[in-house]
Design a protein around this motif. Structure first.
Motif, PDB file in Angstrom:
ATOM      1  N   UNK A 176     -28.753   5.537 -17.649  1.00  0.00           N
ATOM      2  CA  UNK A 176     -28.930   5.235 -16.132  1.00  0.00           C
ATOM      3  C   UNK A 176     -27.908   5.553 -15.734  1.00  0.00           C
ATOM      4  N   UNK A 177     -27.320   5.614 -14.390  1.00  0.00           N
ATOM      5  CA  UNK A 177     -26.319   4.926 -13.543  1.00  0.00           C
ATOM      6  C   UNK A 177     -26.598   5.682 -12.487  1.00  0.00           C
ATOM      7  N   UNK A 178     -25.518   4.301 -11.277  1.00  0.00           N
ATOM      8  CA  UNK A 178     -25.279   5.364  -9.760  1.00  0.00           C
ATOM      9  C   UNK A 178     -25.146   6.580  -9.612  1.00  0.00           C
ATOM     10  N   UNK A 179     -25.455   7.750  -8.688  1.00  0.00           N
ATOM     11  CA  UNK A 179     -24.514   8.799  -8.595  1.00  0.00           C
ATOM     12  C   UNK A 179     -23.857   8.449  -7.214  1.00  0.00           C
ATOM     13  N   UNK A 180     -21.810   8.207  -7.724  1.00  0.00           N
ATOM     14  CA  UNK A 180     -20.941   7.450  -6.916  1.00  0.00           C
ATOM     15  C   UNK A 180     -20.600   8.909  -6.246  1.00  0.00           C
ATOM     16  N   UNK A 181     -20.998   9.120  -4.825  1.00  0.00           N
ATOM     17  CA  UNK A 181     -20.082   9.530  -3.857  1.00  0.00           C
ATOM     18  C   UNK A 181     -20.373  10.965  -3.597  1.00  0.00           C
ATOM     19  N   UNK A 182     -22.372  10.974  -4.322  1.00  0.00           N
ATOM     20  CA  UNK A 182     -22.715  12.008  -4.166  1.00  0.00           C
ATOM     21  C   UNK A 182     -23.958  12.513  -2.907  1.00  0.00           C
ATOM     22  N   UNK A 183     -23.756  13.424  -2.203  1.00  0.00           N
ATOM     23  CA  UNK A 183     -24.470  13.566  -0.741  1.00  0.00           C
ATOM     24  C   UNK A 183     -25.782  13.661  -1.219  1.00  0.00           C
ATOM     25  N   UNK A 184     -26.639  13.820  -1.834  1.00  0.00           N
ATOM     26  CA  UNK A 184     -27.693  13.930  -1.867  1.00  0.00           C
ATOM     27  C   UNK A 184     -28.567  13.071  -3.331  1.00  0.00           C
ATOM     28  N   UNK A 185     -27.793  13.175  -4.260  1.00  0.00           N
ATOM     29  CA  UNK A 185     -28.680  12.417  -5.340  1.00  0.00           C
ATOM     30  C   UNK A 185     -27.670  10.575  -5.665  1.00  0.00           C
ATOM     31  N   UNK A 186     -28.638   9.542  -5.349  1.00  0.00           N
ATOM     32  CA  UNK A 186     -28.196   8.290  -5.172  1.00  0.00           C
ATOM     33  C   UNK A 186     -27.714   7.783  -6.903  1.00  0.00           C
ATOM     34  N   UNK A 187     -29.238   8.232  -7.818  1.00  0.00           N
ATOM     35  CA  UNK A 187     -29.372   7.528  -9.193  1.00  0.00           C
ATOM     36  C   UNK A 187     -29.463   9.020  -9.884  1.00  0.00           C
ATOM     37  N   UNK A 204     -33.918  13.283 -10.827  1.00  0.00           N
ATOM     38  CA  UNK A 204     -32.858  12.112 -10.195  1.00  0.00           C
ATOM     39  C   UNK A 204     -33.548  11.724  -9.408  1.00  0.00           C
ATOM     40  N   UNK A 205     -32.683  10.309  -8.505  1.00  0.00           N
ATOM     41  CA  UNK A 205     -33.152   9.503  -7.589  1.00  0.00           C
ATOM     42  C   UNK A 205     -32.254  10.144  -6.515  1.00  0.00           C
ATOM     43  N   UNK A 206     -33.238  10.799  -5.356  1.00  0.00           N
ATOM     44  CA  UNK A 206     -31.956  11.100  -3.605  1.00  0.00           C
ATOM     45  C   UNK A 206     -32.602  10.433  -2.757  1.00  0.00           C
ATOM     46  N   UNK A 207     -31.452  10.257  -1.926  1.00  0.00           N
ATOM     47  CA  UNK A 207     -30.820   9.548  -0.701  1.00  0.00           C
ATOM     48  C   UNK A 207     -33.039   9.784  -0.072  1.00  0.00           C
ATOM     49  N   UNK A 208     -32.219   8.323   0.551  1.00  0.00           N
ATOM     50  CA  UNK A 208     -32.951   8.607   1.379  1.00  0.00           C
ATOM     51  C   UNK A 208     -32.910   9.712   2.391  1.00  0.00           C
ATOM     52  N   UNK A 209     -34.142  10.030   3.236  1.00  0.00           N
ATOM     53  CA  UNK A 209     -34.409  11.614   3.868  1.00  0.00           C
ATOM     54  C   UNK A 209     -33.847  12.421   3.261  1.00  0.00           C
ATOM     55  N   UNK A 234     -36.999   3.581 -16.224  1.00  0.00           N
ATOM     56  CA  UNK A 234     -36.389   2.313 -15.380  1.00  0.00           C
ATOM     57  C   UNK A 234     -37.899   2.918 -14.847  1.00  0.00           C
ATOM     58  N   UNK A 235     -38.180   1.369 -13.941  1.00  0.00           N
ATOM     59  CA  UNK A 235     -39.573   1.088 -13.470  1.00  0.00           C
ATOM     60  C   UNK A 235     -38.840   0.568 -12.044  1.00  0.00           C
ATOM     61  N   UNK A 236     -38.278   2.330 -11.413  1.00  0.00           N
ATOM     62  CA  UNK A 236     -37.844   2.303 -10.462  1.00  0.00           C
ATOM     63  C   UNK A 236     -37.611   3.333  -8.749  1.00  0.00           C
ATOM     64  N   UNK A 237     -38.324   2.549  -7.713  1.00  0.00           N
ATOM     65  CA  UNK A 237     -38.436   3.965  -7.493  1.00  0.00           C
ATOM     66  C   UNK A 237     -37.477   4.261  -5.870  1.00  0.00           C
ATOM     67  N   UNK A 238     -36.381   3.216  -6.461  1.00  0.00           N
ATOM     68  CA  UNK A 238     -35.514   3.704  -5.721  1.00  0.00           C
ATOM     69  C   UNK A 238     -34.255   3.293  -5.832  1.00  0.00           C
ATOM     70  N   UNK A 239     -33.124   4.095  -6.130  1.00  0.00           N
ATOM     71  CA  UNK A 239     -32.176   3.990  -7.009  1.00  0.00           C
ATOM     72  C   UNK A 239     -31.922   2.087  -6.939  1.00  0.00           C
ATOM     73  N   UNK A 240     -30.945   1.821  -7.573  1.00  0.00           N
ATOM     74  CA  UNK A 240     -30.531  -0.188  -7.823  1.00  0.00           C
ATOM     75  C   UNK A 240     -29.081  -0.133  -6.451  1.00  0.00           C
TER      76      UNK A 240
END
Length: 202
Positions: A60-71, A87-92, A195-201
């Motif tokens: 599990x890791x962050x998607x640094x700099x990706x325009x659509x994907x956050x995690x 995949x966890x997407x950016x809001x919107x 991971x128990x997450x609904x949004x990126x860390x």
């Protein structure tokens, strides 16, 4: 004759009249001790979590700099030749598939072969992907890329055969379990945890 399930859709990403983009298989390294993921372009990405199980490796890791994907949360399953990703997407950003499956070749002992200090897994992407919309449908994509790579001798016939056979087995298994990837894998004794997450860390 009616069926409980819809047939999977083989959908190329490009126009049927256009030539597929030919590229070499993408290779990633997963350095567990260093907590790094070396992506196909050679960039070292910091990993938040690695988890080793008898059936595979979780990352599990962050998607640094990706325009659509956050995690990204991802399991490598060597025996099945699969990478199963959420995949966890950016809001919107509109929601896509629930589960993204890559057909892959995985070497869990790559670090031992190369004298690395600690476990390093190597993954080679063999083009085919399966997009699963849980409880609804699935799609098989990029068959055109696989065939183009085979024609260009970027992969051999045995690799292509394994990828296709694994695709058929995976599609059949997920479909028979009501388009539920985790349920199919659980029937094989593979209990994926996420991971128990609904949004990126942050």
């Amino acid at each position: 004759m009616s069926s409980d399930y819809f047939l999977p859709v083989a959908r190329p990403r490009i126009s049927p009249d256009a030539a597929p983009h030919i590229h070499r298989p993408k290779v990633e390294l997963f350095d567990v001790k260093a907590m790094e993921n070396i992506d196909p372009k050679g960039f070292r990405r910091t990993v938040d979590e690695y988890r080793l199980e008898h059936f595979g490796l979780f990352m599990a890791r962050k998607m640094e700099g990706h325009p659509k994907l956050a995690y990204i949360e991802s399991w490598l399953l060597p025996d099945l030749g699969l990478r199963v990703t959420r995949w966890h997407r950016h809001p919107g950003i509109p929601k896509g598939e629930d589960v993204y499956i890559d057909l892959v070749e995985v070497d869990p002992e790559f670090g031992e072969h190369t004298g690395a200090h600690g476990p390093v897994w190597r993954m080679v992407d063999v083009y085919l992907d399966i997009h699963v919309h849980t409880g609804e449908r699935l799609e098989v994509v990029d068959t055109d890329e696989l065939l183009a790579a085979l024609t260009a001798r970027l992969i051999d016939a045995e690799t292509a055969r394994r990828a296709l056979e694994r695709t058929y087995r995976t599609v059949d298994g997920i479909t028979r379990h009501g388009y539920d990837t985790d349920a199919w894998l659980a029937s094989l004794g593979i209990d994926l945890t996420w991971q128990d997450q609904g949004k990126p860390r942050n």
